[in-house]
Design an enzyme around this catalytic site. Structure first.
Site, short mmCIF file in Angstrom:
data_model
loop_
_atom_site.label_atom_id
_atom_site.label_comp_id
_atom_site.label_asym_id
_atom_site.label_seq_id
_atom_site.Cartn_x
_atom_site.Cartn_y
_atom_site.Cartn_z
N LYS A 102 -17.16 9.90 7.74
CA LYS A 102 -17.37 9.72 6.30
C LYS A 102 -18.37 10.78 5.81
O LYS A 102 -17.98 11.92 5.63
CB LYS A 102 -17.76 8.26 6.01
N HIS B 294 -21.40 3.31 6.08
CA HIS B 294 -21.42 3.84 4.70
C HIS B 294 -22.81 4.30 4.28
O HIS B 294 -23.08 4.46 3.09
CB HIS B 294 -20.86 2.81 3.72
N THR C 96 -20.47 6.17 11.81
CA THR C 96 -19.24 6.98 11.88
C THR C 96 -19.56 8.44 11.66
O THR C 96 -20.56 8.78 11.02
CB THR C 96 -18.21 6.52 10.82
N THR D 200 -8.21 -6.52 1.21
CA THR D 200 -9.48 -5.77 1.33
C THR D 200 -10.56 -6.44 0.49
O THR D 200 -11.72 -6.50 0.90
CB THR D 200 -9.27 -4.30 0.90
N ARG E 236 0.84 -1.21 0.00
CA ARG E 236 0.00 0.00 0.00
C ARG E 236 0.87 1.25 0.00
O ARG E 236 1.75 1.40 0.86
CB ARG E 236 -0.88 0.04 1.25
N THR F 232 -8.54 8.96 25.69
CA THR F 232 -8.90 10.37 25.72
C THR F 232 -10.12 10.63 24.83
O THR F 232 -10.21 10.10 23.72
CB THR F 232 -7.70 11.20 25.22
N SER G 274 -19.07 -1.63 1.76
CA SER G 274 -18.37 -0.52 1.12
C SER G 274 -17.58 -0.88 -0.12
O SER G 274 -17.28 -0.01 -0.93
CB SER G 274 -17.44 0.14 2.11
N1 PLP Z 1 -17.31 -0.03 9.51
C1 PLP Z 1 -17.15 -0.10 8.18
C2 PLP Z 1 -18.10 -0.94 7.39
C3 PLP Z 1 -16.11 0.61 7.55
O1 PLP Z 1 -15.94 0.50 6.23
C4 PLP Z 1 -15.25 1.41 8.34
C5 PLP Z 1 -14.14 2.20 7.72
O2 PLP Z 1 -13.88 2.25 6.59
C6 PLP Z 1 -15.46 1.44 9.72
C7 PLP Z 1 -16.49 0.73 10.27
C8 PLP Z 1 -14.58 2.27 10.59
O3 PLP Z 1 -15.04 3.59 10.63
P1 PLP Z 1 -14.01 4.77 10.92
O4 PLP Z 1 -13.35 5.09 9.62
O5 PLP Z 1 -14.84 5.86 11.49
O6 PLP Z 1 -13.02 4.23 11.93
#
Ligand code: PLP
Length: 404
Positions: A247, A216, A244, A362, A21, A277, A188
């Site tokens: 994103k 997502h 999240t 991935t 990567r 923290t 995703s």
């Molecule tokens: N869950 C899924 C399906 C994700 O694709 C990702 C990150 O790409 C996460 C959780 C993690 O989220 P974060 O980027 O906020 O750590």
């Protein structure tokens, strides 16, 4: 053997397989998204980012920025402690209320990222409920898998989005064992969407709890951006919704929303919540502003859908194969790690198009791809430029075209 040799051998293997990567050094430009400056000796200065998960450009929304600046001036930089020891700020509490309202749940709990929220919530719940069995979709995100494994609970992996397989596996276990079904709404990498309603039906039938990752989907689907479960009127049927703030909301952080008692349980027992923290107050303020904006405005969602349709049509016109799905994610299939990396390098350096190659682990070997995420801020010119660039490269590399 020299200690470095132990590490170098494995790194060499990554290079040989085309899976090493490269972490591109870019400088995002507020006010000019999706343009960024490229810090690299070769290639153009300015590039167009085509693989960002800042799906709606909220990372530069004036309301988000103003809320962050105001909180920064008011509270300073950091939270100053863990949530338990002086780090809980009014901005965290306000944001948790906002998130509970977004998903129409009793309570919410904030974490430093979506990764941590999955890891902490799943590991805490599955480890602390005696004999809990977790049913996990085979394509679940690494953070869910890590959380489930860390819990040391028994788990059963069901075939991706396969209701029959899930049913058979639920029926196979002792009906008296507590059960948790963990799955995502939008996956995703393929951009496909799960059968939330049917999974909730199975959960009712087999007396299981449900844990839905809407990472997502939040901000992007549903009339107020509550995700696919909101779009389909199913939020009240899911036990725990996770999301999240990094994103579509354009900031950072993760969360779960659920009943008061489940949130209190995770808050009280999760080491990933307690011993770290808290997020800076300015981050929490920016995330709240972003959520509030997307609760009220459909414009970004509509424009994004329009851009996704435009990109798909431009690819179809040129015979560039892309995976069909119902979501905003446009995977262009290459099917070879080295070619995928090569295409990504040429797109960046010769055409100013930035898209990371998505290779193993991935995605599965043979399904390597370029994953495009059109935003409301990509122009028609950006889209035509991208499609023309791909078409030229498809000819150069003798890649097969889709048959119309
Ligand atoms: N869950 C899924 C399906 C994700 O694709 C990702 C990150 O790409 C996460 C959780 C993690 O989220 P974060 O980027 O906020 O750590």
């Amino acid at each position: 053997m020299h200690c470095n040799e132990l590490f170098e051998r494995q790194l060499r293997q990554l290079h040989d397989d085309g899976n090493y990567r490269v972490f591109r050094n870019i400088e995002r430009k507020a006010g000019a998204f999706p343009t960024a400056k490229l810090h690299h000796k070769e290639g153009p200065d300015d590039i167009t980012v085509w693989c960002s998960n800042d799906y709606l450009g909220m990372g530069q929304n004036p309301k988000t920025l103003a809320a962050m600046k105001a909180a920064l001036e008011e509270c300073g930089a950091g939270a100053g402690g863990t949530r338990n020891i002086s780090g809980t700020n009014k901005y965290h509490v306000d944001l948790e209320k906002e998130l509970a309202d977004l998903h129409q749940k009793e309570d919410a709990l904030l974490f430093t990222s979506g990764y941590v929220s999955n890891w902490a919530a799943l590991s805490t719940i599955a480890s602390r409920i005696d004999n809990c069995i977790v049913f996990s979709d085979e394509k679940n995100h690494a953070s869910m898998i890590e959380g489930i494994r860390h819990s040391r609970a028994n788990y059963v992996i069901f075939k991706h989005n396969d209701l029959e397989d899930l049913r058979n596996k639920l029926a196979d276990v002792d009906p008296n064992h507590p059960k948790l079904i963990a799955f995502e709404s939008v996956y995703s990498m393929d951009g496909d969407i799960s059968h939330i309603r049917e999974i909730c039906d199975l959960a009712d039938e087999f007396n299981a709890m449900t844990y839905l990752d809407e990472v997502h989907a939040v901000g992007l689907y549903g009339p107020r951006g509550g995700g696919i479960a909101e779009r389909d009127g199913l939020m009240d049927r899911v036990t725990i919704i996770e999301g999240t703030l990094g994103k579509a909301y354009g900031v950072m952080g993760g969360y779960i929303t659920s009943t008061r008692v489940i949130c209190d349980f995770v808050r009280s027992f999760a080491s990933g919540f307690i011993f770290t923290t808290a997020l800076p107050p300015a981050i929490a303020a920016g995330a709240k502003a972003s959520i509030m904006h997307l609760k009220a405005s459909n414009l970004e969602r509509e424009m994004q859908r329009d851009r996704v349709a435009q990109l798909r049509a431009a690819l179809d016109k040129r015979g560039i194969p892309h995976l069909l799905n119902e979501s905003h994610i446009v995977p262009v299939m290459v099917g070879d790690a080295k070619k995928c990396k090569y295409l990504s390098d040429i797109l960046l350096h010769q055409y100013g198009v930035y898209v990371q190659p998505i290779n193993y682990p991935t995605v599965a070997v043979g399904t390597e791809r370029l994953r495009f995420t059109p935003s409301p801020l990509h122009s028609s010119t950006d889209i035509e430029h991208l499609a023309d660039a791909l078409s030229e490269l498809w000819a150069q590399c003798a890649l097969s075209r889709a048959v119309a």
